[in-house]
Design a protein around this motif. Structure first.
Motif, PDB file in Angstrom:
ATOM      1  N   GLY A 330       0.783  -1.229   0.000  1.00 28.91           N
ATOM      2  CA  GLY A 330       0.000   0.000   0.000  1.00 28.91           C
ATOM      3  C   GLY A 330       0.811   1.273   0.000  1.00 28.91           C
ATOM      4  N   VAL A 331       2.131   1.181  -0.162  1.00 28.64           N
ATOM      5  CA  VAL A 331       2.991   2.368  -0.132  1.00 28.64           C
ATOM      6  C   VAL A 331       3.454   2.694  -1.549  1.00 28.64           C
ATOM      7  N   THR A 332       3.226   3.931  -1.977  1.00 28.09           N
ATOM      8  CA  THR A 332       3.669   4.392  -3.291  1.00 28.09           C
ATOM      9  C   THR A 332       4.319   5.757  -3.134  1.00 28.09           C
ATOM     10  N   GLY A 333       4.922   6.232  -4.221  1.00 25.22           N
ATOM     11  CA  GLY A 333       5.576   7.539  -4.160  1.00 25.22           C
ATOM     12  C   GLY A 333       5.899   8.069  -5.541  1.00 25.22           C
ATOM     13  N   ALA A 345      12.373  16.879  -1.759  1.00 30.76           N
ATOM     14  CA  ALA A 345      13.025  15.863  -0.935  1.00 30.76           C
ATOM     15  C   ALA A 345      13.254  14.609  -1.767  1.00 30.76           C
ATOM     16  N   ASN A 346      14.164  13.779  -1.296  1.00 33.69           N
ATOM     17  CA  ASN A 346      14.388  12.471  -1.898  1.00 33.69           C
ATOM     18  C   ASN A 346      13.377  11.515  -1.253  1.00 33.69           C
ATOM     19  N   VAL A 347      12.169  11.517  -1.778  1.00 34.82           N
ATOM     20  CA  VAL A 347      11.087  10.802  -1.105  1.00 34.82           C
ATOM     21  C   VAL A 347      11.302   9.291  -1.128  1.00 34.82           C
ATOM     22  N   ARG A 348      11.956   8.777  -2.156  1.00 35.64           N
ATOM     23  CA  ARG A 348      12.163   7.326  -2.202  1.00 35.64           C
ATOM     24  C   ARG A 348      13.084   6.857  -1.087  1.00 35.64           C
ATOM     25  N   THR A 349      14.154   7.597  -0.876  1.00 33.74           N
ATOM     26  CA  THR A 349      15.065   7.229   0.203  1.00 33.74           C
ATOM     27  C   THR A 349      14.368   7.341   1.550  1.00 33.74           C
ATOM     28  N   ASP A 350      13.641   8.434   1.751  1.00 35.35           N
ATOM     29  CA  ASP A 350      12.971   8.638   3.029  1.00 35.35           C
ATOM     30  C   ASP A 350      11.866   7.608   3.251  1.00 35.35           C
ATOM     31  N   ALA A 351      11.098   7.304   2.201  1.00 34.65           N
ATOM     32  CA  ALA A 351      10.046   6.302   2.338  1.00 34.65           C
ATOM     33  C   ALA A 351      10.640   4.931   2.662  1.00 34.65           C
ATOM     34  N   THR A 352      11.783   4.630   2.073  1.00 34.81           N
ATOM     35  CA  THR A 352      12.442   3.354   2.362  1.00 34.81           C
ATOM     36  C   THR A 352      12.839   3.269   3.830  1.00 34.81           C
ATOM     37  N   LEU A 353      13.376   4.344   4.372  1.00 36.64           N
ATOM     38  CA  LEU A 353      13.773   4.354   5.775  1.00 36.64           C
ATOM     39  C   LEU A 353      12.569   4.171   6.697  1.00 36.64           C
TER      40      LEU A 353
END
Length: 422
Positions: A330-333, A345-353
């Motif tokens: 359920g997580v997208t970006g 922001a680098n949303v992919r890196t932050d979402a991964t964390l």
């Protein structure tokens, strides 16, 4: 306040010949009607992104795929490769082949019609009509087998199988009262698309979507009903229409023929070269088919039980997710930095964390991370939004923002609360 009714120019949605210039190179989008790919087509896409772009393949919210970091001038070679693979049947229509269809239709129970042939008929008819090449690149068709899984995407023209063997025609998610047989459904959907163009011309409009026209739904509905045999018409409004798409399956899915489909989450919708190779190999042990879904998942159907178990272990080792309790479900970006110059922001890196080790609860809402207020790729259903700003992330639910989070720990806590509807 700006309104989509005030659009002053045709849409600039990218394709394979008309690409989008992003911060990390050109972006090309390949339409995949109904999300169905053969293994050799996925292999061709993998080779193209490895040799012409950044080496990965992105899944979109409409079940299409795109290549990022495409080198300047590579569009012609990409188009030639796609044509050879059967992925570019018409250059004049390539941006308008936006068709979402029920996932695993004809393979799992609950559907009233196997819509795979309907997808093919719609796509072939679309490409065969020169006038329909003028549809906006955002114009969308959905074909729902009766389970209600894709009708909630609110397509400009929707087909929904209903009890009794008929197919209902919807415009912008609204019942027109038109009921046709499955063999007539594709041609009726194409007629509705032509009538959208006729109404757009009458209004001197550059609307991208049917609902953006002035009184678009009632006017195009009236045109459609007037053009059809009265025997095909019922009073509109007697149909219960799903308001939102259902969630895609995750994990092994039992098919009605005794075989198994593997439904896998692609973290943040980005397939690596190794994942592409593993998917192609897995498809080769089944029917050589792979389904791309608008939930940024991939489905490998028609596997034996033993083969599904073996392939699942390999695919999971490459980072694809088949556990419905995993944090990526359920997580997208959006692309975020550095690919998008507008992102904050680098949303992919932050979402991964935040999500890689999370464990969402049953029924938790989807989450979509965005790097700016354009909100690219946002889901059609109810979801938690995580919006980047220069002061941190702002988590919102149902349009109600919470205080900005200065740290990722604060963001994670706000997301967890919002996913539970709190």
């Amino acid at each position: 306040m700006w309104s989509p009714r005030g659009r002053s120019a045709p849409d600039a949605c990218p394709g394979t010949r008309r690409v989008h210039a992003a911060a990390d190179g050109n972006l090309a989008r390949v339409r995949v009607p109904g999300g169905r790919l053969h293994a050799d087509q996925l292999d061709a896409l993998a080779a193209a992104t490895t040799e012409l772009a950044d080496g990965a393949l992105e899944l979109t919210s409409r079940g299409n795929v795109q290549l990022r970091g495409l080198r300047a001038g590579a569009e012609r070679e990409l188009a030639a490769r796609l044509y050879a693979a059967g992925l570019l049947p018409s250059e004049s229509h390539e941006r308008v082949r936006n068709v979402i269809a029920s996932v695993l239709s004809g393979r799992v129970g609950g559907g009233l019609v196997d819509v795979r042939a309907l997808v093919d008929a719609l796509d072939e008819g679309l490409c065969a009509d020169p006038a329909l090449g003028g549809l906006p690149g955002r114009f969308l068709f959905t074909i729902d087998d009766g389970r209600g899984d894709v009708t909630g995407f609110g397509a400009d023209v929707g087909l929904l199988a209903v009890p009794g063997g008929a197919v209902a025609v919807l415009l912008a998610g609204t019942d027109t009262g038109v009921r046709v047989s499955p063999p007539e459904a594709a041609s009726t959907a194409l007629l509705a698309a032509r009538l959208f163009l006729a109404e757009s011309t009458a209004q001197h409009s550059t609307a991208w979507r049917l609902a953006e026209l002035d009184d678009g739904v009632p006017r195009v509905t009236a045109r459609l009903r007037a053009a059809l045999d009265p025997a095909l018409l019922v009073p509109p409004g007697d149909l219960t229409i799903p308001e939102a798409p259902t969630r895609a399956p995750v994990g092994p899915v039992a098919q009605v023929d005794g075989r198994v489909a593997l439904a896998l989450v692609v973290p943040l919708g980005r397939l690596t070269g190794a994942q592409l190779a593993a998917l192609t190999a897995a498809a080769g042990t089944g029917s050589d088919e792979i389904n791309i879904t608008p939930w940024r998942t991939v489905v490998v159907p028609d596997l034996s039980t033993g083969e599904a178990e073996r392939r699942l272990a390999t695919l999971a080792a490459e980072g694809l997710v088949a556990d419905a309790a995993a944090g990526w479900v359920g997580v997208t970006g959006c692309a975020g930095q550095p690919g998008c110059a507008k992102a904050l922001a680098n949303v992919r890196t932050d979402a991964t964390l935040v999500h890689a080790s999370a464990s969402p609860g049953a029924g938790d809402l989807p989450v979509h991370w965005v790097g700016c207020e354009r909100r690219c790729g946002r889901p059609a259903d109810r979801h938690v939004e995580v919006l980047a700003s220069i002061e941190g992330y702002q988590v919102s639910l149902d349009g109600r923002p919470r205080p900005r989070s200065a740290t990722l720990e604060e963001t994670a806590a706000a997301i967890a609360a919002a996913r539970r509807g709190k």
